[in-house]
Design a protein around this motif. Structure first.
Motif, PDB file in Angstrom:
ATOM      1  N   UNK A  56       0.833  -1.197   0.000  1.00 51.67           N
ATOM      2  CA  UNK A  56       0.000   0.000   0.000  1.00 51.67           C
ATOM      3  C   UNK A  56       0.871   1.252   0.000  1.00 51.67           C
ATOM      4  N   UNK A  57       1.958   1.198   0.755  1.00 51.92           N
ATOM      5  CA  UNK A  57       2.853   2.338   0.863  1.00 51.92           C
ATOM      6  C   UNK A  57       4.249   1.809   1.157  1.00 51.92           C
ATOM      7  N   UNK A  58       5.215   2.255   0.404  1.00 51.04           N
ATOM      8  CA  UNK A  58       6.586   1.804   0.593  1.00 51.04           C
ATOM      9  C   UNK A  58       7.252   2.496   1.767  1.00 51.04           C
ATOM     10  N   UNK A  59       8.437   2.022   2.130  1.00 48.80           N
ATOM     11  CA  UNK A  59       9.165   2.667   3.223  1.00 48.80           C
ATOM     12  C   UNK A  59       9.646   4.060   2.803  1.00 48.80           C
ATOM     13  N   UNK A  60       9.770   4.933   3.775  1.00 49.12           N
ATOM     14  CA  UNK A  60      10.263   6.282   3.498  1.00 49.12           C
ATOM     15  C   UNK A  60      11.774   6.226   3.299  1.00 49.12           C
ATOM     16  N   UNK A  61      12.321   7.262   2.745  1.00 53.14           N
ATOM     17  CA  UNK A  61      13.763   7.356   2.546  1.00 53.14           C
ATOM     18  C   UNK A  61      14.484   7.289   3.890  1.00 53.14           C
ATOM     19  N   UNK A  62      13.906   7.905   4.917  1.00 54.16           N
ATOM     20  CA  UNK A  62      14.503   7.849   6.249  1.00 54.16           C
ATOM     21  C   UNK A  62      14.532   6.416   6.787  1.00 54.16           C
ATOM     22  N   UNK A  63      13.455   5.658   6.540  1.00 54.99           N
ATOM     23  CA  UNK A  63      13.432   4.261   6.972  1.00 54.99           C
ATOM     24  C   UNK A  63      14.511   3.460   6.249  1.00 54.99           C
ATOM     25  N   UNK A  64      14.657   3.683   4.966  1.00 56.28           N
ATOM     26  CA  UNK A  64      15.666   2.971   4.178  1.00 56.28           C
ATOM     27  C   UNK A  64      17.068   3.315   4.675  1.00 56.28           C
ATOM     28  N   UNK A  65      17.319   4.600   4.935  1.00 55.69           N
ATOM     29  CA  UNK A  65      18.631   5.034   5.430  1.00 55.69           C
ATOM     30  C   UNK A  65      18.936   4.480   6.817  1.00 55.69           C
ATOM     31  N   UNK A  66      17.906   4.196   7.605  1.00 57.46           N
ATOM     32  CA  UNK A  66      18.092   3.716   8.975  1.00 57.46           C
ATOM     33  C   UNK A  66      18.481   2.241   9.039  1.00 57.46           C
ATOM     34  N   UNK A  67      18.344   1.518   7.936  1.00 60.06           N
ATOM     35  CA  UNK A  67      18.682   0.093   7.928  1.00 60.06           C
ATOM     36  C   UNK A  67      20.203  -0.048   7.937  1.00 60.06           C
ATOM     37  N   UNK A  68      20.749  -0.765   8.929  1.00 61.22           N
ATOM     38  CA  UNK A  68      22.201  -0.961   8.962  1.00 61.22           C
ATOM     39  C   UNK A  68      22.691  -1.703   7.716  1.00 61.22           C
ATOM     40  N   UNK A  69      23.894  -1.370   7.285  1.00 62.72           N
ATOM     41  CA  UNK A  69      24.482  -1.923   6.064  1.00 62.72           C
ATOM     42  C   UNK A  69      24.428  -3.453   6.043  1.00 62.72           C
ATOM     43  N   UNK A  70      24.788  -4.080   7.167  1.00 64.93           N
ATOM     44  CA  UNK A  70      24.871  -5.547   7.191  1.00 64.93           C
ATOM     45  C   UNK A  70      23.519  -6.219   6.956  1.00 64.93           C
ATOM     46  N   UNK A  71      22.421  -5.543   7.316  1.00 63.60           N
ATOM     47  CA  UNK A  71      21.109  -6.164   7.122  1.00 63.60           C
ATOM     48  C   UNK A  71      20.713  -6.244   5.650  1.00 63.60           C
ATOM     49  N   UNK A  72      21.322  -5.423   4.801  1.00 62.77           N
ATOM     50  CA  UNK A  72      21.025  -5.483   3.371  1.00 62.77           C
ATOM     51  C   UNK A  72      21.652  -6.716   2.718  1.00 62.77           C
ATOM     52  N   UNK A  73      22.754  -7.233   3.274  1.00 58.00           N
ATOM     53  CA  UNK A  73      23.532  -8.231   2.547  1.00 58.00           C
ATOM     54  C   UNK A  73      23.779  -9.555   3.272  1.00 58.00           C
ATOM     55  N   UNK A  74      23.926  -9.553   4.582  1.00 54.27           N
ATOM     56  CA  UNK A  74      24.327 -10.771   5.282  1.00 54.27           C
ATOM     57  C   UNK A  74      23.273 -11.873   5.151  1.00 54.27           C
ATOM     58  N   UNK A  75      21.998 -11.517   5.264  1.00 55.87           N
ATOM     59  CA  UNK A  75      20.948 -12.529   5.097  1.00 55.87           C
ATOM     60  C   UNK A  75      20.981 -13.158   3.720  1.00 55.87           C
ATOM     61  N   UNK A  76      21.177 -12.342   2.699  1.00 57.33           N
ATOM     62  CA  UNK A  76      21.274 -12.868   1.337  1.00 57.33           C
ATOM     63  C   UNK A  76      22.495 -13.747   1.148  1.00 57.33           C
ATOM     64  N   UNK A  77      23.611 -13.337   1.733  1.00 54.70           N
ATOM     65  CA  UNK A  77      24.827 -14.151   1.656  1.00 54.70           C
ATOM     66  C   UNK A  77      24.616 -15.504   2.309  1.00 54.70           C
ATOM     67  N   UNK A  78      24.045 -15.503   3.517  1.00 49.34           N
ATOM     68  CA  UNK A  78      23.795 -16.768   4.207  1.00 49.34           C
ATOM     69  C   UNK A  78      22.796 -17.633   3.438  1.00 49.34           C
ATOM     70  N   UNK A  79      21.768 -17.016   2.866  1.00 50.15           N
ATOM     71  CA  UNK A  79      20.802 -17.769   2.054  1.00 50.15           C
ATOM     72  C   UNK A  79      21.482 -18.414   0.852  1.00 50.15           C
TER      73      UNK A  79
END
Length: 148
Positions: A56-79
């Motif tokens: 319905x509504x995507x995350x705001x730019x502030x929400x995206x910026x607040x995500x720590x770097x490791x959360x963008x990639x470590x889960x995908x790497x482990x998967x």
């Protein structure tokens, strides 16, 4: 059993079936990594479709910026590591053996993650009951794979 438990059970069964299918794909293509790429590409397409029809509504730019770097990639790497390993191991060990060892690893890791509350999962301290459950899990694993 409530509907969430049933959904978790069915999802687990779906994972086992997809592992068998994609391990066969990896065997036919001669590469478990290529099979992983195919699986992740298809998953990305289906996930994108589901997102488009439900968001319905995507995350705001502030929400995206607040995500720590490791959360963008470590889960995908482990998967990617886990899935490629599964597709490599299933033709060598068999689906039942691979899934039983993988599930045991998942449960042990889940108990440890829950004990420490890692990644903000609800804290669930290790106690004698959980230790007993892990002992039964390992005993069950040994019984499943016991050969005379």
């Amino acid at each position: 059993m409530n509907w969430l438990s049933l959904l978790a059970f069915v999802s687990g069964a779906a994972i086992a079936v997809q592992m068998a299918l994609n391990a066969k794909l990896g065997t036919l293509l001669g590469s478990p990594i290529l099979a992983s790429i195919c699986a992740f590409t298809a998953a990305a397409c289906f996930s994108t479709f589901a997102l488009l029809i439900t968001l319905r509504e995507g995350p705001s730019l502030d929400q995206i910026k607040a995500v720590p770097f490791h959360l963008w990639y470590i889960g995908g790497l482990l998967s990617a590591l886990a899935i490629a390993s599964f597709y490599f191991l299933i033709p060598k060990m068999g689906l039942g053996a691979m899934v039983s060892f993988a599930l045991s690893g998942q449960l042990v890791a889940a108990v440890v993650c829950g004990h420490f509350g890692w990644a903000d999962v609800p804290s669930n301290p290790i106690n004698l009951q959980r230790i007993g459950g892990l002992i039964c899990l390992i005993a069950g694993l040994m019984l499943i794979h016991y050969e005379r």
